[in-house]
Design a protein around this motif. Structure first.
Motif: not given
Length: 270
Positions: A122-133, A135-137, A141-148
């Motif tokens: 339901d966002f006709p003006r935007t067609h973005l990359g898969n958010p679930y993939l 999130a995985n990436a 990437r961030m887990k080694s440099e963050t506590d949360a």
């Protein structure tokens, strides 16, 4: 040592700005908040956020502003977001777009990452990359440099947001849904330690339609004639959730926020 993060719902127009200005300082003190995240998607007249309003929000107590499908609706934000690291846009926008999709900040000696992703429905003006993939990436990437790590998922359907919450359970400290501007009653801790809510509401008026005057919205549905939504000033509230995160990066509590705010000066003030 717990970290307390306040995730404020979408700020809708001048009523939302006034709610922040006149209510946030008291709420932060009463609830002993360490960090404030606010969705600024509707700050400027309900549609996008301009540079001046972004700077105003940061000045009156918001620590990090998130956006959504209307990130670039205001022309001055296209340039400003590239310079201001305290405003983040969805990370699944095309690579090279102005701004950044995540930020890592230090809170009480801990490094906490914040990610924004945009849903696909339901966002006709935007067609973005898969958010679930996406999130995985980013989580990898961030887990080694963050506590949360906390995720704001700006999506239209409840199914998308609930799916994302389970998708990141145990890998993110929180998954906060935004966009529909209706505070949902499903705030909870998932089995592997992720706090979630389908939608954390709005800052502005809880009456009317999405923070706008109901009569204008009704007329649009009756006639199909485009019209400008009008800000609603009937009862002003701060809405959102407070998430407590422990030393291991797991959420220990999620608390609904629904605080009525008394506006100090006349509603016509900018």
């Amino acid at each position: 040592m717990n970290i307390r993060i306040l995730f404020l719902g979408e700020i809708v127009g001048r009523p939302g700005i006034h709610a922040i200005r006149d209510g946030l300082k008291i709420l932060k003190k009463e609830k002993e908040i360490d960090f404030v995240v606010a969705n600024g998607e509707g700050t400027t007249n309900g549609f996008g956020i301009g540079k001046n309003h972004a700077l105003q929000l940061l000045k009156i107590g918001v620590d990090l502003i998130t956006t959504g499908e209307k990130t670039y609706f205001k022309k001055d934000m296209v340039e400003h977001i590239a310079k201001n690291g305290r405003i983040i846009r969805p990370a699944n926008y095309p690579a090279g777009n102005p701004g950044r999709g995540y930020r890592i900040v230090e809170i009480k000696g801990k490094k906490v990452g914040f990610i924004v992703l945009l849903g696909n429905s339901d966002f006709p003006r935007t067609h973005l990359g898969n958010p679930y993939l996406g999130a995985n990436a980013l989580l990898e990437r961030m887990k080694s440099e963050t506590d949360a790590i906390c995720i704001q998922f700006h999506a239209s359907t409840t199914a998308e947001k609930q799916t994302m919450a389970h998708h990141v359970d145990g890998r993110a400290s929180a998954m906060i849904g935004t966009h529909t501007k209706v505070l949902t009653s499903d705030a909870r801790i998932l089995p592997h330690g992720t706090a979630m809510i389908t939608d954390n509401g709005r800052c502005g008026s809880p009456t009317g339609v999405g923070g706008f005057d109901a009569s204008t919205e009704i007329e649009r549905f009756l006639t199909q004639i485009p019209s400008r939504s009008q800000e609603n000033w009937g009862k002003i509230e701060l809405q959102g959730v407070i998430v407590d995160i422990n030393e291991s990066g797991k959420a220990t509590n999620i608390e609904l926020v629904k605080e009525q705010v008394k506006i100090i000066e006349d509603k016509g003030a900018s």
